[in-house]
Design a protein around this motif. Structure first.
Motif, short mmCIF file in Angstrom:
data_model
loop_
_atom_site.label_atom_id
_atom_site.label_comp_id
_atom_site.label_asym_id
_atom_site.label_seq_id
_atom_site.Cartn_x
_atom_site.Cartn_y
_atom_site.Cartn_z
N THR A 234 0.83 -1.21 0.00
CA THR A 234 0.00 0.00 0.00
C THR A 234 0.86 1.26 0.00
O THR A 234 0.48 2.27 -0.61
N ARG A 235 2.01 1.23 0.65
CA ARG A 235 2.91 2.39 0.59
C ARG A 235 3.39 2.63 -0.84
O ARG A 235 3.46 3.77 -1.30
N LYS A 236 3.70 1.55 -1.53
CA LYS A 236 4.13 1.68 -2.93
C LYS A 236 3.00 2.25 -3.78
O LYS A 236 3.22 3.15 -4.60
N SER A 237 1.79 1.76 -3.57
CA SER A 237 0.64 2.27 -4.33
C SER A 237 0.39 3.74 -4.03
O SER A 237 0.07 4.53 -4.92
N ALA A 238 0.52 4.11 -2.75
CA ALA A 238 0.30 5.49 -2.36
C ALA A 238 1.31 6.43 -3.02
O ALA A 238 0.94 7.49 -3.53
N MET A 239 2.57 6.03 -3.02
CA MET A 239 3.59 6.88 -3.62
C MET A 239 3.41 6.98 -5.14
O MET A 239 3.69 8.01 -5.74
N THR A 240 2.92 5.93 -5.76
CA THR A 240 2.64 5.98 -7.19
C THR A 240 1.49 6.95 -7.48
O THR A 240 1.52 7.72 -8.44
N GLU A 259 9.90 -1.06 -0.24
CA GLU A 259 10.69 0.12 -0.57
C GLU A 259 9.78 1.33 -0.71
O GLU A 259 8.61 1.22 -1.06
N LEU A 260 10.33 2.49 -0.43
CA LEU A 260 9.62 3.76 -0.58
C LEU A 260 10.37 4.57 -1.62
O LEU A 260 11.60 4.70 -1.57
N ASP A 261 9.63 5.13 -2.59
CA ASP A 261 10.24 5.89 -3.68
C ASP A 261 10.70 7.25 -3.16
O ASP A 261 10.00 8.26 -3.30
N ILE A 262 11.88 7.27 -2.57
CA ILE A 262 12.42 8.50 -2.00
C ILE A 262 12.75 9.51 -3.10
O ILE A 262 12.64 10.73 -2.89
N ARG A 263 13.10 9.03 -4.29
CA ARG A 263 13.39 9.94 -5.39
C ARG A 263 12.15 10.77 -5.74
O ARG A 263 12.22 11.99 -5.89
N LYS A 264 10.99 10.10 -5.84
CA LYS A 264 9.76 10.83 -6.14
C LYS A 264 9.40 11.75 -4.97
O LYS A 264 8.98 12.90 -5.18
N LEU A 265 9.54 11.24 -3.75
CA LEU A 265 9.23 12.04 -2.56
C LEU A 265 10.00 13.36 -2.61
O LEU A 265 9.45 14.43 -2.31
N THR A 266 11.25 13.31 -3.06
CA THR A 266 12.11 14.49 -3.09
C THR A 266 11.84 15.37 -4.30
O THR A 266 11.59 16.57 -4.18
N LEU A 267 11.86 14.78 -5.50
CA LEU A 267 11.72 15.57 -6.72
C LEU A 267 10.33 16.17 -6.88
O LEU A 267 10.18 17.23 -7.50
#
Length: 330
Positions: A234-240, A259-267
């Motif tokens: 669900t974390r992956k889905s949320a970040m997407t 895993e958490l998409d830290i690149r997307k979180l930042t950019l």
């Protein structure tokens, strides 16, 4: 007294237990309703090292005070016990108190006929509000606290945001109901359980999504995403799903893997906010919201006898119940 006791992994037993004895500053409450929380299921599955059997679980509770300062009064219990003196408590963030305790974690909880609680943790129940509905104040306060944090982070009113709620359990459903009350119309609730999706559609009146069988939701499409499950998937889905500049509210505590998409979180400058419980003010506001009918008729909550609690846990474990919340009544 009779109590439902967590005794081993996937085992709770209804049995006789000693009556609790309130200490100085505590009240004794006769339990009238106590809901089964996802965290109680986590303990039942043997996945919460803080909850060590034998232990009486349960912290979503309404009842009547039988001894203490409010004797004879109907109350909801704020189950989060804090020191009341530290800087976090002083500034209204008591839920983050380093000394916090929760009944049903290390202290005996409310799957019993009687429970003790500090008298400062008692919240009066408005006239005419039944105990089963009143017991929903605890998960409602969690949802309310999450939305309050989202409001603080948002540049626009919540009613204007494209919103995704992941998980149609009690907290996710209550968050969706609150969002509807705030005027949010572009709202989607994602839930894998078919009967729960039907319940969400009926009681909330929003779009529902089946993450397993429906086409995937658009990426970068939601201004606000609330993960009321808290698993790696669900974390992956949320970040997407979250949009650039969007808000990701993380409530659930199913696991800490993935895993958490830290690149997307930042950019994308995504604001990710963890949510733990609620404040005392949130609890009082939740009780009033229920009494005012803001959350609808609450017909999605199922009531069972405390004596049948073992079957209720087993049904939830095996996915045989569509109810977002089962409330046990002694």
């Amino acid at each position: 007294m009779k109590a439902l006791v967590y005794t081993a992994t996937n085992e709770v037993i209804y049995r006789e237990e000693p009556n609790p004895n309130p200490g100085i500053g505590e009240s004794l409450v006769k339990v009238e309703a106590s809901g089964i929380c996802g965290s109680d299921m986590h303990a039942y599955h043997g996945k919460d090292p803080r909850r060590v059997p034998p232990l009486i679980l349960g912290h979503e509770v309404a009842g009547t005070v039988v001894s203490g300062v409010a004797e004879g009064k109907r109350v909801v219990i704020n189950p989060l016990i804090t020191c009341g003196r530290c800087p976090l408590c002083d500034t209204g963030r008591s839920n983050l108190c380093a000394s916090r305790e929760l009944i049903g974690m290390r202290l005996a909880g409310a799957y019993a006929e009687l429970v003790t609680i500090p008298s400062v943790n008692l919240i009066p129940v408005p006239e005419g509000l039944n105990a089963v509905h009143a017991s929903l104040a605890e998960p409602a306060a969690t949802a309310l606290h999450a939305l309050n944090l989202a409001m603080q982070a948002s540049h626009r009113p919540l009613a204007e945001l494209r919103t995704l709620v992941i998980g149609g359990g009690a907290v996710g459903l209550l968050a969706a109901l609150l969002l509807r009350g705030y005027g949010c119309r572009r709202l989607v609730v994602a839930e894998t359980h078919g009967m729960r999706r039907e319940s969400v559609a009926r009681h909330v009146g929003c779009r529902v999504h089946d993450p397993i069988n429906d086409p995937a939701l658009d990426a970068d499409a939601f201004d606000l995403v609330i993960d009321a499950v808290g698993g790696g998937v669900t974390r992956k889905s949320a970040m997407t799903a979250v949009s650039p500049g969007g808000i990701f509210i993380h409530i659930g505590l199913m696991d800490s893997g993935g895993e958490l998409d830290i690149r997307k979180l930042t950019l994308f400058e995504v604001s990710m906010i963890g949510v733990y419980c609620y404040t005392a003010a949130d609890m009082r506001a939740a009780v009033q919201a229920i009494a005012d009918g803001m959350l609808g008729d609450l017909g999605w909550a199922e009531t069972r006898s405390l004596a049948d609690g073992a079957q209720a846990f087993d049904d939830l474990h095996n996915g045989r119940s569509a109810a977002a919340k089962i409330v046990l009544v002694p």
